[in-house]
Design an enzyme around this catalytic site. Structure first.
Site, short mmCIF file in Angstrom:
data_model
loop_
_atom_site.label_atom_id
_atom_site.label_comp_id
_atom_site.label_asym_id
_atom_site.label_seq_id
_atom_site.Cartn_x
_atom_site.Cartn_y
_atom_site.Cartn_z
N GLU A 3 -1.96 40.85 60.48
CA GLU A 3 -2.85 40.70 59.33
C GLU A 3 -3.63 41.99 59.04
OE1 GLU A 3 -2.35 38.28 57.40
OE2 GLU A 3 -1.21 37.03 58.78
N CYS B 156 6.24 36.06 57.45
CA CYS B 156 5.13 36.42 56.57
C CYS B 156 5.20 35.58 55.30
CB CYS B 156 5.23 37.91 56.23
SG CYS B 156 3.92 38.51 55.17
#
Length: 174
Positions: free
Chosen positions: A141, A98
């Protein structure tokens, strides 16, 4: 287009639930452009608006594939107000990372296939089936839009270790 700063764990904004986008405006299109520039610069394959401190339900993604000549062909995608409307019982495991948790990767188990509903930049609503990396990335996401991070899927021990590491780094940076 402009590069935006990506917020990093333990920034509390990452835990916010993002607000739906009511209408696709010039500002939303510019935000998507900025998100692509920021995502490509990082570099990453997906970015949620909250990662640049914009609590809106907007995702950019590019799962570029190589063509027969080995050239990478960009495939930029924008997802406005995305939601998973169905998911398989079958699970798959991918190593996730991430941009808001830099240089940390861990295997995460998620549904192998999902059906996603979203609006594009032209205001059209779509439904698509996703599997493989696409399924993993869109779920990752969308989690951001709900204040969920991939480390939340880890064991308590691993999650606590990561959170402490980033909290210490943030204190040193002050």
């Amino acid at each position: 287009m402009a590069l935006r700063e990506i917020i990093i764990l333990p920034d509390k904004q990452l835990r916010l639930v993002s607000k739906p986008i009511e209408k696709v405006t010039t500002e939303i299109r510019k935000l998507a452009d900025d998100m692509f520039e920021t995502m490509y610069d990082a570099p990453g394959i997906g970015l949620a608006a909250i990662q640049i401190a914009q609590p809106l339900r907007l995702i950019t993604m590019d799962l570029a594939k190589r063509d027969e000549n080995g050239e990478t062909k960009p495939e930029p995608r924008v997802f406005i107000n995305p939601e998973v409307i169905a998911s398989s019982e079958e699970l798959s495991v991918y190593e996730e990372g991430c941009l808001s948790i830099p240089e940390y990767y861990e295997e995460v188990e998620r549904p192998a296939k999902v059906r996603v509903r979203f609006t594009d930049l032209d205001g059209k609503v779509h439904e698509e089936d996703a599997e493989g990396l696409y399924a993993t990335c869109i779920q990752h996401e969308i989690d951001h839009l709900n204040g969920v991070l991939f480390v939340d899927y880890l064991s308590k021990l691993k999650r606590d270790r990561v959170l402490k590491k980033f909290e210490k780094a943030a204190k040193r940076a002050e």
